[in-house]
Design a protein around this motif. Structure first.
Motif, PDB file in Angstrom:
ATOM      1  N   HIS A 252       3.212   6.000  -5.758  1.00  0.00           N
ATOM      2  CA  HIS A 252       3.007   6.078  -7.200  1.00  0.00           C
ATOM      3  C   HIS A 252       1.771   6.897  -7.587  1.00  0.00           C
ATOM      4  CE1 HIS A 252       5.871   2.684  -7.502  1.00  0.00           C
ATOM      5  NE2 HIS A 252       6.014   3.074  -8.746  1.00  0.00           N
ATOM      6  N   ASN A 253       0.753   6.884  -6.745  1.00  0.00           N
ATOM      7  CA  ASN A 253      -0.555   7.359  -7.179  1.00  0.00           C
ATOM      8  C   ASN A 253      -1.226   8.398  -6.282  1.00  0.00           C
ATOM      9  OD1 ASN A 253      -1.164   5.268  -9.468  1.00  0.00           O
ATOM     10  ND2 ASN A 253      -0.469   4.042  -7.734  1.00  0.00           N
ATOM     11  N   GLY A 254      -0.883   8.447  -5.011  1.00  0.00           N
ATOM     12  CA  GLY A 254      -1.634   9.264  -4.073  1.00  0.00           C
ATOM     13  C   GLY A 254      -1.387  10.753  -4.232  1.00  0.00           C
ATOM     14  N   ARG A 255      -2.435  11.543  -3.964  1.00  0.00           N
ATOM     15  CA  ARG A 255      -2.260  12.984  -3.846  1.00  0.00           C
ATOM     16  C   ARG A 255      -1.323  13.278  -2.676  1.00  0.00           C
ATOM     17  NH1 ARG A 255      -8.239  15.263  -3.058  1.00  0.00           N
ATOM     18  NH2 ARG A 255      -8.139  13.676  -1.413  1.00  0.00           N
ATOM     19  N   LEU A 256      -0.716  14.452  -2.697  1.00  0.00           N
ATOM     20  CA  LEU A 256       0.199  14.818  -1.623  1.00  0.00           C
ATOM     21  C   LEU A 256      -0.488  14.721  -0.258  1.00  0.00           C
ATOM     22  CD1 LEU A 256       2.967  15.912  -0.743  1.00  0.00           C
ATOM     23  CD2 LEU A 256       2.040  18.228  -1.069  1.00  0.00           C
ATOM     24  N   ILE A 257      -1.696  15.234  -0.148  1.00  0.00           N
ATOM     25  CA  ILE A 257      -2.351  15.225   1.152  1.00  0.00           C
ATOM     26  C   ILE A 257      -2.615  13.801   1.627  1.00  0.00           C
ATOM     27  CG2 ILE A 257      -4.736  15.420   0.253  1.00  0.00           C
ATOM     28  CD1 ILE A 257      -5.173  17.407   2.657  1.00  0.00           C
ATOM     29  N   ASP A 258      -2.964  12.888   0.718  1.00  0.00           N
ATOM     30  CA  ASP A 258      -3.206  11.510   1.123  1.00  0.00           C
ATOM     31  C   ASP A 258      -1.904  10.770   1.419  1.00  0.00           C
ATOM     32  OD1 ASP A 258      -6.040  11.560   1.019  1.00  0.00           O
ATOM     33  OD2 ASP A 258      -5.949  11.468  -1.170  1.00  0.00           O
TER      34      ASP A 258
ATOM     35  N   ARG B 279      -1.250  11.777   4.868  1.00  0.00           N
ATOM     36  CA  ARG B 279      -2.154  11.057   5.767  1.00  0.00           C
ATOM     37  C   ARG B 279      -1.675   9.618   5.972  1.00  0.00           C
ATOM     38  NH1 ARG B 279      -7.183  10.308   3.304  1.00  0.00           N
ATOM     39  NH2 ARG B 279      -8.064   9.741   5.336  1.00  0.00           N
ATOM     40  N   PHE B 280      -1.254   8.971   4.919  1.00  0.00           N
ATOM     41  CA  PHE B 280      -0.728   7.612   5.052  1.00  0.00           C
ATOM     42  C   PHE B 280       0.480   7.601   5.980  1.00  0.00           C
ATOM     43  CE2 PHE B 280       2.114   4.172   3.963  1.00  0.00           C
ATOM     44  CZ  PHE B 280       1.261   3.077   3.912  1.00  0.00           C
ATOM     45  N   ALA B 281       1.386   8.539   5.778  1.00  0.00           N
ATOM     46  CA  ALA B 281       2.579   8.599   6.624  1.00  0.00           C
ATOM     47  C   ALA B 281       2.204   8.848   8.084  1.00  0.00           C
ATOM     48  CB  ALA B 281       3.522   9.690   6.120  1.00  0.00           C
ATOM     49  N   LEU B 282       1.236   9.719   8.309  1.00  0.00           N
ATOM     50  CA  LEU B 282       0.797  10.019   9.670  1.00  0.00           C
ATOM     51  C   LEU B 282       0.233   8.769  10.361  1.00  0.00           C
ATOM     52  CD1 LEU B 282      -0.112  11.976  11.979  1.00  0.00           C
ATOM     53  CD2 LEU B 282      -2.215  12.352  10.651  1.00  0.00           C
TER      54      LEU B 282
ATOM     55  N   ALA C  22       0.830  -1.205   0.000  1.00  0.00           N
ATOM     56  CA  ALA C  22       0.000   0.000   0.000  1.00  0.00           C
ATOM     57  C   ALA C  22       0.863   1.252   0.000  1.00  0.00           C
ATOM     58  CB  ALA C  22      -0.927  -0.009   1.214  1.00  0.00           C
ATOM     59  N   ALA C  23       1.976   1.205   0.717  1.00  0.00           N
ATOM     60  CA  ALA C  23       2.875   2.364   0.751  1.00  0.00           C
ATOM     61  C   ALA C  23       3.419   2.670  -0.635  1.00  0.00           C
ATOM     62  CB  ALA C  23       4.020   2.110   1.732  1.00  0.00           C
TER      63      ALA C  23
ATOM     64  N   VAL D 268      -9.207   6.412  -0.671  1.00  0.00           N
ATOM     65  CA  VAL D 268      -9.874   5.198  -0.208  1.00  0.00           C
ATOM     66  C   VAL D 268      -8.882   4.214   0.396  1.00  0.00           C
ATOM     67  CG1 VAL D 268     -11.081   3.137  -1.047  1.00  0.00           C
ATOM     68  CG2 VAL D 268     -11.892   5.410  -1.686  1.00  0.00           C
ATOM     69  N   THR D 269      -7.678   4.123  -0.159  1.00  0.00           N
ATOM     70  CA  THR D 269      -6.683   3.206   0.387  1.00  0.00           C
ATOM     71  C   THR D 269      -6.348   3.556   1.827  1.00  0.00           C
ATOM     72  OG1 THR D 269      -5.750   2.632  -1.768  1.00  0.00           O
ATOM     73  CG2 THR D 269      -4.294   2.395   0.138  1.00  0.00           C
ATOM     74  N   VAL D 270      -6.180   4.833   2.117  1.00  0.00           N
ATOM     75  CA  VAL D 270      -5.945   5.239   3.506  1.00  0.00           C
ATOM     76  C   VAL D 270      -7.151   4.881   4.371  1.00  0.00           C
ATOM     77  CG1 VAL D 270      -5.490   7.180   5.049  1.00  0.00           C
ATOM     78  CG2 VAL D 270      -4.362   7.081   2.826  1.00  0.00           C
ATOM     79  N   GLU D 271      -8.356   5.138   3.864  1.00  0.00           N
ATOM     80  CA  GLU D 271      -9.556   4.840   4.642  1.00  0.00           C
ATOM     81  C   GLU D 271      -9.696   3.343   4.910  1.00  0.00           C
ATOM     82  OE1 GLU D 271     -11.910   7.403   5.870  1.00  0.00           O
ATOM     83  OE2 GLU D 271      -9.871   8.115   5.570  1.00  0.00           O
ATOM     84  N   ARG D 272      -9.417   2.508   3.914  1.00  0.00           N
ATOM     85  CA  ARG D 272      -9.542   1.058   4.110  1.00  0.00           C
ATOM     86  C   ARG D 272      -8.536   0.565   5.148  1.00  0.00           C
ATOM     87  NH1 ARG D 272     -14.395   1.496   2.373  1.00  0.00           N
ATOM     88  NH2 ARG D 272     -14.773   1.105   0.165  1.00  0.00           N
ATOM     89  N   LEU D 273      -7.342   1.083   5.104  1.00  0.00           N
ATOM     90  CA  LEU D 273      -6.335   0.677   6.082  1.00  0.00           C
ATOM     91  C   LEU D 273      -6.706   1.137   7.486  1.00  0.00           C
ATOM     92  CD1 LEU D 273      -3.156   1.439   3.971  1.00  0.00           C
ATOM     93  CD2 LEU D 273      -3.930  -0.834   4.701  1.00  0.00           C
TER      94      LEU D 273
END
Length: 286
Positions: A18-24, A27-30, A12-13, A270-275
């Motif tokens: 490769h694909n996520g917006r900067l803000i997402d 969010r993933f890193a956070l 997922a990382a 959505v990937t952040v939300e699913r995780l």
């Protein structure tokens, strides 16, 4: 019982890189890499308008610059995730909502300015829109969660109670999501419990759509949405969610894509939300 391990999180990382917006990506890193909250708040600033609202495709299917009600709920969500409920942006959002509130105390789903910019075809506004439970209830619930004391909250909260206490309410799936957010966070807990008990069966009937399943309504185990579904339904949905991780490491969306850029933007969100959901239910074991 399926569990997503570190290898799945690592995939997922890479998807996010490769694909996520900067803000997402922030969010993933956070949430999953011990990152700081400050970059999330900083990235959010780029979407804010002088009126205190948000545009600029923070809601990917609204590509215009002008503020709209629904992007404000994304902003409140991201601020909350960043532990920034006391950020001055929260008060500015409430002020923006006050500026677009109709006489009944609610805010419209979408404003007529949507016509001036690219947008998904389902975002349609009449010339004189009225207040709607979606997104008023979501916005009110999120501002209550943030501890806001803005005057907008009084009439908006009354608007939501009137909707919940009307005998003929027939919510759509997004209305159910809005009502659940309101009931989860409105300060009058006794009244919220009484309202949920009264409308639970109606909410349960409408808690689905062609692209929404149980975990969209119950993303965490301690909200009212979880009480709409039996344990076996949630367990099966969690197993299916883990199986739904794509080969590229992300999760896809089931709703229509009307212009190519929205798919990767939504998939990152959505990937952040699913995780986050998998972690909330103890199904993420890095």
């Amino acid at each position: 019982m399926n569990v997503l391990h570190e290898t799945g999180l690592a995939r997922a990382a890479e998807f996010m890189r490769h694909n996520g917006r900067l803000i997402d990506r922030h969010r993933f890193a956070l949430h999953f890499r011990g990152g700081s909250a400050a970059p999330v708040v900083a990235a959010l600033r780029a979407y804010e308008n002088p009126d205190g609202g948000y545009g600029h495709a923070l809601e990917p299917d609204l590509r215009g610059e002008a503020s709209q009600p629904v992007p404000a709920q994304h902003a409140l969500q991201f601020l909350h995730e960043a532990g920034a409920d006391d950020d001055p942006a929260v008060t500015r959002i409430a002020g923006y909502l006050a500026s677009i509130t109709t006489g009944d105390g609610g805010v419209p789903f979408v404003l007529p300015t949507v016509r001036d910019a690219p947008h998904g075809p389902w975002w349609q506004a009449p010339d004189d829109p009225t207040g709607t439970i979606n997104p008023t209830a979501t916005l009110a619930g999120m501002l209550h969660r943030a501890g806001a004391a803005h005057p907008w909250l009084g009439p908006a909260t009354d608007f939501c109670w009137r909707y919940l206490e009307a005998p003929d309410a027939e919510p759509g799936a997004y209305d159910v999501l809005a009502v659940l957010t309101f009931l989860d966070h409105v300060p009058d807990r006794d009244r919220a419990e009484a309202a949920f008990t009264r409308v639970r069966d109606v909410l349960a009937v409408h808690a689905h759509s062609d692209h929404q399943g149980p975990l969209d309504f119950a993303p965490e185990p301690d909200g009212h949405g979880r009480r709409l579904f039996d344990d076996d339904v949630i367990d099966a949905a969690l197993d299916a969610l883990i199986d739904a991780q794509d080969d590229d490491g992300g999760w896809d969306v089931a709703f229509p894509i009307w212009t190519p850029i929205t798919r990767p933007e939504w998939r990152g969100f959505v990937t952040v939300e699913r995780l986050r959901t998998l972690r909330a239910y103890g199904r993420l074991k890095p």
